[in-house]
Design a protein around this motif. Structure first.
Motif, PDB file in Angstrom:
ATOM      1  N   ASP A 121       0.867  -1.186   0.000  1.00 19.93           N
ATOM      2  CA  ASP A 121       0.000   0.000   0.000  1.00 19.93           C
ATOM      3  C   ASP A 121       0.896   1.227   0.000  1.00 19.93           C
ATOM      4  O   ASP A 121       1.179   1.806   1.051  1.00 19.93           O
ATOM      5  CB  ASP A 121      -0.916  -0.020   1.226  1.00 19.93           C
ATOM      6  CG  ASP A 121      -1.982   1.071   1.187  1.00 19.93           C
ATOM      7  OD1 ASP A 121      -1.809   2.040   0.428  1.00 19.93           O
ATOM      8  OD2 ASP A 121      -2.976   0.965   1.934  1.00 19.93           O
ATOM      9  N   GLU A 123       0.477   4.274  -1.002  1.00 19.35           N
ATOM     10  CA  GLU A 123      -0.106   5.536  -0.536  1.00 19.35           C
ATOM     11  C   GLU A 123      -0.068   5.621   0.995  1.00 19.35           C
ATOM     12  O   GLU A 123       0.265   6.675   1.557  1.00 19.35           O
ATOM     13  CB  GLU A 123      -1.550   5.675  -1.034  1.00 19.35           C
ATOM     14  CG  GLU A 123      -1.665   5.875  -2.531  1.00 19.35           C
ATOM     15  CD  GLU A 123      -1.822   4.564  -3.284  1.00 19.35           C
ATOM     16  OE1 GLU A 123      -1.580   3.481  -2.685  1.00 19.35           O
ATOM     17  OE2 GLU A 123      -2.176   4.616  -4.485  1.00 19.35           O
ATOM     18  N   ARG A 124      -0.363   4.520   1.661  1.00 17.97           N
ATOM     19  CA  ARG A 124      -0.296   4.515   3.130  1.00 17.97           C
ATOM     20  C   ARG A 124       1.138   4.692   3.602  1.00 17.97           C
ATOM     21  O   ARG A 124       1.405   5.408   4.574  1.00 17.97           O
ATOM     22  CB  ARG A 124      -0.878   3.208   3.672  1.00 17.97           C
ATOM     23  CG  ARG A 124      -0.897   3.152   5.203  1.00 17.97           C
ATOM     24  CD  ARG A 124      -1.510   1.859   5.691  1.00 17.97           C
ATOM     25  NE  ARG A 124      -1.451   1.758   7.141  1.00 17.97           N
ATOM     26  CZ  ARG A 124      -1.816   0.687   7.826  1.00 17.97           C
ATOM     27  NH1 ARG A 124      -2.297  -0.388   7.175  1.00 17.97           N
ATOM     28  NH2 ARG A 124      -1.718   0.661   9.142  1.00 17.97           N
ATOM     29  N   LEU A 216       2.720  -4.422   5.313  1.00 19.24           N
ATOM     30  CA  LEU A 216       2.925  -3.392   4.309  1.00 19.24           C
ATOM     31  C   LEU A 216       4.050  -3.697   3.328  1.00 19.24           C
ATOM     32  O   LEU A 216       4.119  -3.094   2.258  1.00 19.24           O
ATOM     33  CB  LEU A 216       3.196  -2.043   4.989  1.00 19.24           C
ATOM     34  CG  LEU A 216       1.996  -1.357   5.635  1.00 19.24           C
ATOM     35  CD1 LEU A 216       2.425  -0.082   6.340  1.00 19.24           C
ATOM     36  CD2 LEU A 216       0.923  -1.054   4.599  1.00 19.24           C
TER      37      LEU A 216
END
Length: 229
Positions: A121, A123-124, A216
């Motif tokens: 992810d 963007e996170r 992640l």
């Protein structure tokens, strides 16, 4: 969005711990392609032939140009104007999982990367870097930069243009724009814009750290071998 990061095996564990390499984009100007790009953050304008005439005394031709009294005009031929964007720091990734990008990015000159990880992810992760990231000095990322932008790179031919006359429309330098030659990289970027008061104090290459969970980021390739799940 899932992106992949290709790197050398000795740096893989640091990445898994949340350490990201950022480079000031002029550091790519003198490196050989496909890592290096002389047009990084630049737009080149070729002016093959341009004539300017005036009967109104001192008249501006452009930034830093002016006709003196009695001058009636000027002509310019075969010159190139290079527009450069404000310097920023970038971290580069490839859109898609490492398995799909390995044939394009693994063991390719001049980098010879032999490792890769999937970032599940991006963007996170970008928001974590901006909110909790630390510079090598241990100070917050926010202390030296105004913002962090992120997104896909756009590939086009407009980094080099031919226009006549001066003042015609052109595409300004954009840290998310590169020539079509680099399109195979499917690049995704994180871009840090520095504060003017901090610019001269920042190293051209820096490691930024932020906390990451195992959900992640996943290691995929080490020493050229795919890692068993």
């Amino acid at each position: 969005m899932i992106v992949s990061k290709f790197l050398h095996s000795e740096n893989l564990d640091s990445l898994l711990e949340g350490t990201f390499l950022f480079k000031r984009f002029d550091q790519f100007h003198d490196q050989p392609p496909p890592i290096g790009d002389w047009f990084e953050g630049r737009t080149s304008i070729d002016i093959p032939d341009y004539a300017y005439r005036t009967s109104h005394g001192p008249t501006p031709l452009g930034p830093g140009w002016v006709f003196g009294p009695g001058a009636t005009g000027s002509s310019i031929k075969n010159i190139t104007i290079l527009y450069e964007a404000d310097l920023c720091w970038i971290s580069c990734f490839s859109v898609g999982v490492a398995n799909d990008m390995s044939s394009q990015m693994l063991f390719k000159e001049p980098s010879n990367y032999d490792a890769a990880a999937n970032l599940m992810d991006i963007e996170r992760i970008a928001r974590l870097i901006w909110g909790k990231g630390r510079l090598p000095s241990k100070r917050p990322v926010r202390s030296a930069f105004t913002d962090l932008q992120f997104g896909r790179v756009i590939y086009s031919t407009s980094v080099s243009q031919t226009v006549t006359p001066i003042g015609a429309a052109y595409t300004p330098p954009n840290p998310f724009q590169k020539a079509r030659f680099f399109e195979f990289q499917k690049e995704y970027r994180l871009v840090l814009q520095p504060k003017k008061t901090k610019f001269d104090k920042l190293p051209s290459t820096m490691l930024v750290t932020c906390p990451l969970t195992k959900k992640l980021i996943n290691p995929v390739i080490r020493s050229g071998e795919f890692i068993a799940e």
